[in-house]
Write a protein that holds these residues in place. Structure first.
Motif, PDB file in Angstrom:
ATOM      1  N   ARG A  42       0.836  -1.196   0.000  1.00 56.42           N
ATOM      2  CA  ARG A  42       0.000   0.000   0.000  1.00 56.42           C
ATOM      3  C   ARG A  42       0.874   1.251   0.000  1.00 56.42           C
ATOM      4  O   ARG A  42       2.039   1.223   0.383  1.00 56.42           O
ATOM      5  N   ASP A  43       0.255   2.353  -0.421  1.00 54.55           N
ATOM      6  CA  ASP A  43       1.001   3.613  -0.558  1.00 54.55           C
ATOM      7  C   ASP A  43       1.548   4.133   0.768  1.00 54.55           C
ATOM      8  O   ASP A  43       2.566   4.825   0.814  1.00 54.55           O
ATOM      9  N   ASP A  44       0.861   3.844   1.873  1.00 55.14           N
ATOM     10  CA  ASP A  44       1.261   4.416   3.163  1.00 55.14           C
ATOM     11  C   ASP A  44       2.333   3.581   3.875  1.00 55.14           C
ATOM     12  O   ASP A  44       2.702   3.868   5.018  1.00 55.14           O
ATOM     13  N   VAL A  45       2.837   2.529   3.223  1.00 57.22           N
ATOM     14  CA  VAL A  45       3.869   1.687   3.847  1.00 57.22           C
ATOM     15  C   VAL A  45       5.237   2.329   3.629  1.00 57.22           C
ATOM     16  O   VAL A  45       5.645   2.582   2.487  1.00 57.22           O
ATOM     17  N   ASN A  46       5.949   2.591   4.720  1.00 62.74           N
ATOM     18  CA  ASN A  46       7.275   3.213   4.592  1.00 62.74           C
ATOM     19  C   ASN A  46       8.345   2.151   4.336  1.00 62.74           C
ATOM     20  O   ASN A  46       8.102   0.944   4.438  1.00 62.74           O
ATOM     21  N   ASP A  47       9.547   2.622   4.028  1.00 64.84           N
ATOM     22  CA  ASP A  47      10.640   1.709   3.667  1.00 64.84           C
ATOM     23  C   ASP A  47      11.028   0.783   4.816  1.00 64.84           C
ATOM     24  O   ASP A  47      11.356  -0.391   4.590  1.00 64.84           O
ATOM     25  N   LYS A  48      11.001   1.291   6.031  1.00 60.86           N
ATOM     26  CA  LYS A  48      11.388   0.481   7.185  1.00 60.86           C
ATOM     27  C   LYS A  48      10.429  -0.701   7.354  1.00 60.86           C
ATOM     28  O   LYS A  48      10.858  -1.844   7.579  1.00 60.86           O
ATOM     29  N   THR A  49       9.131  -0.435   7.239  1.00 60.86           N
ATOM     30  CA  THR A  49       8.130  -1.504   7.367  1.00 60.86           C
ATOM     31  C   THR A  49       8.259  -2.496   6.219  1.00 60.86           C
ATOM     32  O   THR A  49       8.142  -3.718   6.413  1.00 60.86           O
ATOM     33  N   ALA A  50       8.520  -1.963   5.025  1.00 64.32           N
ATOM     34  CA  ALA A  50       8.672  -2.834   3.852  1.00 64.32           C
ATOM     35  C   ALA A  50       9.884  -3.748   3.992  1.00 64.32           C
ATOM     36  O   ALA A  50       9.822  -4.941   3.671  1.00 64.32           O
ATOM     37  N   GLN A  51      10.978  -3.203   4.498  1.00 65.25           N
ATOM     38  CA  GLN A  51      12.185  -4.005   4.699  1.00 65.25           C
ATOM     39  C   GLN A  51      11.949  -5.094   5.747  1.00 65.25           C
ATOM     40  O   GLN A  51      12.442  -6.216   5.610  1.00 65.25           O
ATOM     41  N   ALA A  52      11.197  -4.742   6.790  1.00 63.54           N
ATOM     42  CA  ALA A  52      10.886  -5.734   7.827  1.00 63.54           C
ATOM     43  C   ALA A  52      10.046  -6.871   7.246  1.00 63.54           C
ATOM     44  O   ALA A  52      10.264  -8.050   7.558  1.00 63.54           O
ATOM     45  N   LEU A  53       9.086  -6.513   6.383  1.00 62.55           N
ATOM     46  CA  LEU A  53       8.261  -7.533   5.742  1.00 62.55           C
ATOM     47  C   LEU A  53       9.099  -8.408   4.802  1.00 62.55           C
ATOM     48  O   LEU A  53       8.922  -9.622   4.734  1.00 62.55           O
ATOM     49  N   LYS A  54      10.032  -7.760   4.115  1.00 62.44           N
ATOM     50  CA  LYS A  54      10.930  -8.506   3.230  1.00 62.44           C
ATOM     51  C   LYS A  54      11.772  -9.500   4.023  1.00 62.44           C
ATOM     52  O   LYS A  54      11.939 -10.669   3.631  1.00 62.44           O
ATOM     53  N   ASP A  55      12.322  -9.056   5.152  1.00 66.83           N
ATOM     54  CA  ASP A  55      13.139  -9.944   5.993  1.00 66.83           C
ATOM     55  C   ASP A  55      12.318 -11.112   6.537  1.00 66.83           C
ATOM     56  O   ASP A  55      12.822 -12.233   6.655  1.00 66.83           O
ATOM     57  N   THR A  56      11.056 -10.844   6.853  1.00 73.75           N
ATOM     58  CA  THR A  56      10.181 -11.917   7.336  1.00 73.75           C
ATOM     59  C   THR A  56       9.914 -12.938   6.229  1.00 73.75           C
ATOM     60  O   THR A  56       9.947 -14.151   6.457  1.00 73.75           O
ATOM     61  N   LEU A  57       9.667 -12.434   5.008  1.00 77.44           N
ATOM     62  CA  LEU A  57       9.426 -13.317   3.872  1.00 77.44           C
ATOM     63  C   LEU A  57      10.640 -14.184   3.573  1.00 77.44           C
ATOM     64  O   LEU A  57      10.506 -15.343   3.199  1.00 77.44           O
ATOM     65  N   ALA A  58      11.828 -13.618   3.738  1.00 75.27           N
ATOM     66  CA  ALA A  58      13.062 -14.351   3.425  1.00 75.27           C
ATOM     67  C   ALA A  58      13.226 -15.596   4.287  1.00 75.27           C
ATOM     68  O   ALA A  58      13.933 -16.533   3.901  1.00 75.27           O
ATOM     69  N   THR A  59      12.574 -15.621   5.453  1.00 72.45           N
ATOM     70  CA  THR A  59      12.693 -16.771   6.353  1.00 72.45           C
ATOM     71  C   THR A  59      11.674 -17.869   6.046  1.00 72.45           C
ATOM     72  O   THR A  59      11.758 -18.954   6.618  1.00 72.45           O
ATOM     73  N   ARG A  60      10.729 -17.591   5.158  1.00 69.78           N
ATOM     74  CA  ARG A  60       9.684 -18.564   4.858  1.00 69.78           C
ATOM     75  C   ARG A  60      10.240 -19.687   3.974  1.00 69.78           C
ATOM     76  O   ARG A  60      11.047 -19.440   3.084  1.00 69.78           O
ATOM     77  N   PRO A  61       9.783 -20.921   4.184  1.00 67.42           N
ATOM     78  CA  PRO A  61      10.322 -22.059   3.418  1.00 67.42           C
ATOM     79  C   PRO A  61       9.982 -22.018   1.933  1.00 67.42           C
ATOM     80  O   PRO A  61      10.675 -22.638   1.130  1.00 67.42           O
ATOM     81  N   PHE A  62       8.915 -21.303   1.573  1.00 66.75           N
ATOM     82  CA  PHE A  62       8.524 -21.268   0.162  1.00 66.75           C
ATOM     83  C   PHE A  62       9.296 -20.233  -0.648  1.00 66.75           C
ATOM     84  O   PHE A  62       9.166 -20.163  -1.871  1.00 66.75           O
ATOM     85  N   VAL A  63      10.105 -19.408   0.008  1.00 68.58           N
ATOM     86  CA  VAL A  63      10.835 -18.338  -0.682  1.00 68.58           C
ATOM     87  C   VAL A  63      12.254 -18.800  -1.023  1.00 68.58           C
ATOM     88  O   VAL A  63      13.003 -19.238  -0.161  1.00 68.58           O
ATOM     89  N   LYS A  64      12.610 -18.653  -2.313  1.00 67.16           N
ATOM     90  CA  LYS A  64      13.964 -18.986  -2.763  1.00 67.16           C
ATOM     91  C   LYS A  64      14.846 -17.750  -2.755  1.00 67.16           C
ATOM     92  O   LYS A  64      15.980 -17.772  -2.309  1.00 67.16           O
TER      93      LYS A  64
END
Length: 273
Positions: free
Chosen positions: A41-63
């Protein structure tokens, strides 16, 4: 000639095995290059986006995963299409996104639908986009090709066993009088069969090595013409394939030879003519 005949049959079986290995690697390659975009969403800042990215990186389905900000998305659009739409619109209408590539076993319609539903539960996620038609078609085609290759493999395996067995039985036919003569002078069945069995093991090994050399030549020229193949090659599976060819060559050769010797030992002398 029997050694060469067995080598040719093993070469055909090994070539099919090589095709199966590369077909699997090719399927994995295509699956793991499908990109899934998690549009924020437009109101998501870079810090929150990076945190979400780091969380996704730990998921087993993500290469693999990357964060693409609004500015980065605009730069990529400009590079791909050669147009500076920001100068025209005076604003950037593109969304920031987290793009990831999934592990091959998760790239099918059912698994990706579960992944999509979980991602949409996050209030920062606006949309999850990927080429659904391509994923569905890829899964269907892989399933169909797998069934075809399995059928061909079963048929060819039966043909290989029959051909090798018949080749060795024909080769042993010329030794039937020698086998019977040894029995008539008092040699035991084990004593008679032992040299033939040992020779069959050596012949099976030689046949397998000749087949492996032929396959290596095919692999060399294939890689020379298509260098991209080397990136998909799995040397562990190829090693198992070569070991399997050696095992098949020795086992079938030994089984067929021993059975032929026992057959001629059971026959009467008049039946040999």
């Amino acid at each position: 000639m029997s050694v060469i005949g067995v080598a040719l049959v093993l070469f055909l079986l090994g070539t099919l095995g090589l095709i199966v290995i590369h077909a699997q690697k090719l399927s994995t390659y295509f699956r793991e290059n499908i990109e899934i975009q998690v549009i924020l969403r437009d109101d998501v800042n870079d810090k929150t986006a990076q945190a979400l990215k780091d969380t996704l990186a730990t998921r087993p389905f993500v290469k693999s995963v990357e964060y693409v900000s609004k500015d980065m998305a605009a730069e990529r659009f400009k590079k791909d299409f050669g147009e500076d739409f920001i100068a025209l619109l005076k604003s950037n209408p593109l969304y920031a996104s987290i793009n990831f590539k999934a592990n091959a076993r998760y790239v099918n319609p059912d698994s990706l639908k579960v992944v999509e539903d979980r991602l949409l539960e996050n209030s920062n996620v606006r949309e999850v986009y990927y080429q659904r038609a391509l994923v569905s078609k890829l899964s269907d085609n892989v399933r169909k090709i797998g069934v075809v290759i399995l059928g061909i493999s079963i048929i060819l395996s039966i043909v290989v066993i029959v051909l090798i067995d018949n080749t060795i039985r024909l080769a042993m036919f010329s030794n039937r009088f020698l086998i019977k003569t040894m029995q008539m002078v008092g040699a035991t069945r084990g004593f008679i069969a032992r040299p033939f069995d040992l020779r069959s093991i050596v012949n099976g090994l030689i046949s397998a090595v000749l087949a492996i050399i032929g396959i290596c030549i095919i692999m060399y020229y294939a890689q020379k013409e298509l260098p991209e193949i080397s990136a998909m090659r799995d040397y562990t599976l190829v090693g198992f394939l070569f070991a399997g060819l050696i095992l098949i060559g020795i086992c079938i050769s030994l089984f067929s030879t021993h059975r032929s010797v026992m057959k001629y030992l059971r026959l009467k002398l008049d039946d040999l003519y």
